[in-house]
Design a protein around this motif. Sequence first.
Motif, PDB file in Angstrom:
ATOM      1  N   ALA A   1       0.812  -1.222   0.000  1.00 24.92           N
ATOM      2  CA  ALA A   1       0.000   0.000   0.000  1.00 24.92           C
ATOM      3  C   ALA A   1       0.847   1.274   0.000  1.00 24.92           C
ATOM      4  O   ALA A   1       0.309   2.372  -0.102  1.00 24.92           O
ATOM      5  CB  ALA A   1      -0.931  -0.004   1.213  1.00 24.92           C
ATOM      6  N   LEU A   2       2.181   1.119   0.085  1.00 23.89           N
ATOM      7  CA  LEU A   2       3.067   2.280   0.196  1.00 23.89           C
ATOM      8  C   LEU A   2       3.572   2.756  -1.165  1.00 23.89           C
ATOM      9  O   LEU A   2       3.845   1.926  -2.048  1.00 23.89           O
ATOM     10  CB  LEU A   2       4.275   1.928   1.071  1.00 23.89           C
ATOM     11  CG  LEU A   2       3.991   1.590   2.536  1.00 23.89           C
ATOM     12  CD1 LEU A   2       5.252   1.059   3.198  1.00 23.89           C
ATOM     13  CD2 LEU A   2       3.468   2.812   3.277  1.00 23.89           C
ATOM     14  N   PRO A   3       3.737   4.055  -1.357  1.00 29.18           N
ATOM     15  CA  PRO A   3       4.443   4.563  -2.538  1.00 29.18           C
ATOM     16  C   PRO A   3       5.963   4.523  -2.271  1.00 29.18           C
ATOM     17  O   PRO A   3       6.415   4.969  -1.205  1.00 29.18           O
ATOM     18  CB  PRO A   3       3.950   6.007  -2.661  1.00 29.18           C
ATOM     19  CG  PRO A   3       3.594   6.401  -1.271  1.00 29.18           C
ATOM     20  CD  PRO A   3       3.164   5.146  -0.546  1.00 29.18           C
ATOM     21  N   TRP A   4       6.740   4.003  -3.219  1.00 24.97           N
ATOM     22  CA  TRP A   4       8.170   3.780  -3.000  1.00 24.97           C
ATOM     23  C   TRP A   4       9.007   4.747  -3.830  1.00 24.97           C
ATOM     24  O   TRP A   4       8.693   5.043  -4.975  1.00 24.97           O
ATOM     25  CB  TRP A   4       8.544   2.343  -3.365  1.00 24.97           C
ATOM     26  CG  TRP A   4       8.002   1.342  -2.388  1.00 24.97           C
ATOM     27  CD1 TRP A   4       6.771   0.753  -2.403  1.00 24.97           C
ATOM     28  CD2 TRP A   4       8.675   0.830  -1.237  1.00 24.97           C
ATOM     29  NE1 TRP A   4       6.621  -0.102  -1.350  1.00 24.97           N
ATOM     30  CE2 TRP A   4       7.776  -0.080  -0.607  1.00 24.97           C
ATOM     31  CE3 TRP A   4       9.929   1.027  -0.683  1.00 24.97           C
ATOM     32  CZ2 TRP A   4       8.114  -0.770   0.542  1.00 24.97           C
ATOM     33  CZ3 TRP A   4      10.269   0.342   0.471  1.00 24.97           C
ATOM     34  CH2 TRP A   4       9.367  -0.546   1.072  1.00 24.97           C
ATOM     35  N   ILE A   5      10.113   5.189  -3.233  1.00 27.52           N
ATOM     36  CA  ILE A   5      11.125   6.001  -3.923  1.00 27.52           C
ATOM     37  C   ILE A   5      12.424   5.218  -3.844  1.00 27.52           C
ATOM     38  O   ILE A   5      12.978   5.020  -2.752  1.00 27.52           O
ATOM     39  CB  ILE A   5      11.269   7.380  -3.255  1.00 27.52           C
ATOM     40  CG1 ILE A   5       9.917   8.100  -3.255  1.00 27.52           C
ATOM     41  CG2 ILE A   5      12.314   8.218  -3.991  1.00 27.52           C
ATOM     42  CD1 ILE A   5       9.890   9.344  -2.413  1.00 27.52           C
ATOM     43  N   VAL A   6      12.921   4.740  -4.978  1.00 28.17           N
ATOM     44  CA  VAL A   6      14.021   3.778  -4.976  1.00 28.17           C
ATOM     45  C   VAL A   6      15.090   4.166  -5.989  1.00 28.17           C
ATOM     46  O   VAL A   6      14.891   5.063  -6.817  1.00 28.17           O
ATOM     47  CB  VAL A   6      13.506   2.357  -5.279  1.00 28.17           C
ATOM     48  CG1 VAL A   6      12.574   1.873  -4.175  1.00 28.17           C
ATOM     49  CG2 VAL A   6      12.790   2.311  -6.629  1.00 28.17           C
TER      50      VAL A   6
ATOM     51  N   ARG B   1       6.942   4.861  -7.133  1.00 26.49           N
ATOM     52  CA  ARG B   1       6.525   6.215  -7.505  1.00 26.49           C
ATOM     53  C   ARG B   1       7.657   6.986  -8.180  1.00 26.49           C
ATOM     54  O   ARG B   1       7.425   7.735  -9.133  1.00 26.49           O
ATOM     55  CB  ARG B   1       6.052   6.967  -6.266  1.00 26.49           C
ATOM     56  CG  ARG B   1       5.642   8.415  -6.536  1.00 26.49           C
ATOM     57  CD  ARG B   1       4.929   9.034  -5.370  1.00 26.49           C
ATOM     58  NE  ARG B   1       3.595   8.438  -5.194  1.00 26.49           N
ATOM     59  CZ  ARG B   1       2.756   8.804  -4.231  1.00 26.49           C
ATOM     60  NH1 ARG B   1       3.119   9.736  -3.347  1.00 26.49           N
ATOM     61  NH2 ARG B   1       1.568   8.234  -4.132  1.00 26.49           N
ATOM     62  N   MET B   2       8.896   6.809  -7.686  1.00 29.38           N
ATOM     63  CA  MET B   2      10.032   7.547  -8.246  1.00 29.38           C
ATOM     64  C   MET B   2      11.264   6.650  -8.273  1.00 29.38           C
ATOM     65  O   MET B   2      11.465   5.824  -7.372  1.00 29.38           O
ATOM     66  CB  MET B   2      10.338   8.803  -7.422  1.00 29.38           C
ATOM     67  CG  MET B   2       9.215   9.821  -7.353  1.00 29.38           C
ATOM     68  SD  MET B   2       9.630  11.219  -6.254  1.00 29.38           S
ATOM     69  CE  MET B   2      10.933  12.013  -7.210  1.00 29.38           C
TER      70      MET B   2
ATOM     71  N   VAL C   1       8.142   6.164   0.817  1.00 27.67           N
ATOM     72  CA  VAL C   1       9.136   5.511   1.665  1.00 27.67           C
ATOM     73  C   VAL C   1      10.286   5.059   0.787  1.00 27.67           C
ATOM     74  O   VAL C   1      10.149   4.922  -0.431  1.00 27.67           O
ATOM     75  CB  VAL C   1       8.535   4.310   2.432  1.00 27.67           C
ATOM     76  CG1 VAL C   1       7.401   4.767   3.345  1.00 27.67           C
ATOM     77  CG2 VAL C   1       8.051   3.236   1.466  1.00 27.67           C
ATOM     78  N   GLY C   2      11.442   4.827   1.413  1.00 27.89           N
ATOM     79  CA  GLY C   2      12.624   4.427   0.655  1.00 27.89           C
ATOM     80  C   GLY C   2      13.261   3.185   1.221  1.00 27.89           C
ATOM     81  O   GLY C   2      12.840   2.648   2.258  1.00 27.89           O
ATOM     82  N   CYS C   3      14.324   2.729   0.542  1.00 28.09           N
ATOM     83  CA  CYS C   3      15.082   1.569   0.996  1.00 28.09           C
ATOM     84  C   CYS C   3      16.521   1.745   0.516  1.00 28.09           C
ATOM     85  O   CYS C   3      16.798   1.667  -0.682  1.00 28.09           O
ATOM     86  CB  CYS C   3      14.473   0.283   0.436  1.00 28.09           C
ATOM     87  SG  CYS C   3      15.256  -1.230   1.068  1.00 28.09           S
ATOM     88  N   LEU C   4      17.424   2.005   1.470  1.00 31.24           N
ATOM     89  CA  LEU C   4      18.827   2.257   1.165  1.00 31.24           C
ATOM     90  C   LEU C   4      19.714   1.526   2.161  1.00 31.24           C
ATOM     91  O   LEU C   4      19.233   0.993   3.172  1.00 31.24           O
ATOM     92  CB  LEU C   4      19.124   3.761   1.221  1.00 31.24           C
ATOM     93  CG  LEU C   4      18.453   4.657   0.175  1.00 31.24           C
ATOM     94  CD1 LEU C   4      18.657   6.123   0.524  1.00 31.24           C
ATOM     95  CD2 LEU C   4      18.988   4.361  -1.228  1.00 31.24           C
TER      96      LEU C   4
END
Length: 293
Positions: A188-193, A218-219, A237-240
Amino acid sequence: MHYTLRQLEVFLATARHENVSRAAEALAMSQSAASGALAELERQFGVQLFDRLGKRLQLSELGRELRPEAENLLARAEAFEQALRGSEAAGSLRIGATLTIGNYLAVGMIAAFRERFPDAEVSLNVANTETIVRGVADYELDIGMIEGEMNHPRLETIHWREDELQVFAAPGHPLARRRKVSDAELLALPWIVREPGSGTRQTFERAMHGILPDLEIRMELQHTEAIKRAVEAGLGVGCLSKITLSEAFARGSLVPLRVPQRDFSRQFNLIVHRQKFHGRTLRRWMELCAASP
């Protein structure tokens, strides 16, 4: 001997730049001198080392075959000169590093290396995994420090250190205080990766196996700091890598989201060309990497 080291330098510089003018500039020579050295090398042995496509020079089949030998000859000549000078590490070293490693680890390591070996000439190229792999395979780089997995027939992979990605959000995010974020909530989350081709994206996609096609990407951004700023602004949200997030977590501008059911572990690796001669400077750098925590 019917060739000179200078001729080999011109041959290799032309192979890298695919243009005699740019090769001459890199070697601080005149274009006529570089052209003459290359033409004389070909004339002496009756060979064609390049296919000439307009202003672009592309290695011929023979040129591609001879390039590793020429690279190693020059590297050995440089090592011999270092030995004559009694220098422990005084040659040049071209390092390629992926973004997380280049921006958060490599610079500090280079500073420590230069302090120990002040005569070494070290350059750093920071790019994504695909670009670094290509640079090492094409002899543009002496060694690569990468985040992604790699399987290339001309390259050797050496395990360096462990790393782990972390899902994160802005401090006011509704899931920030959850003990666990479920897969349904991840969907359900929009992701920025990171962009495709990066090691971080590769690990993210592996970790999200089974739900990846249904995630809302999303981006896609090429720079770690841009992703962090976008998440801080509440765009998703992101993942780094945890390495890149420690300061933001400490000051509270970002917060970790707990996703224990997903495996975000990975390895940092060193890559070198299988046919490359390891001179003193390269060996000392690899020793530094092995000793780093």
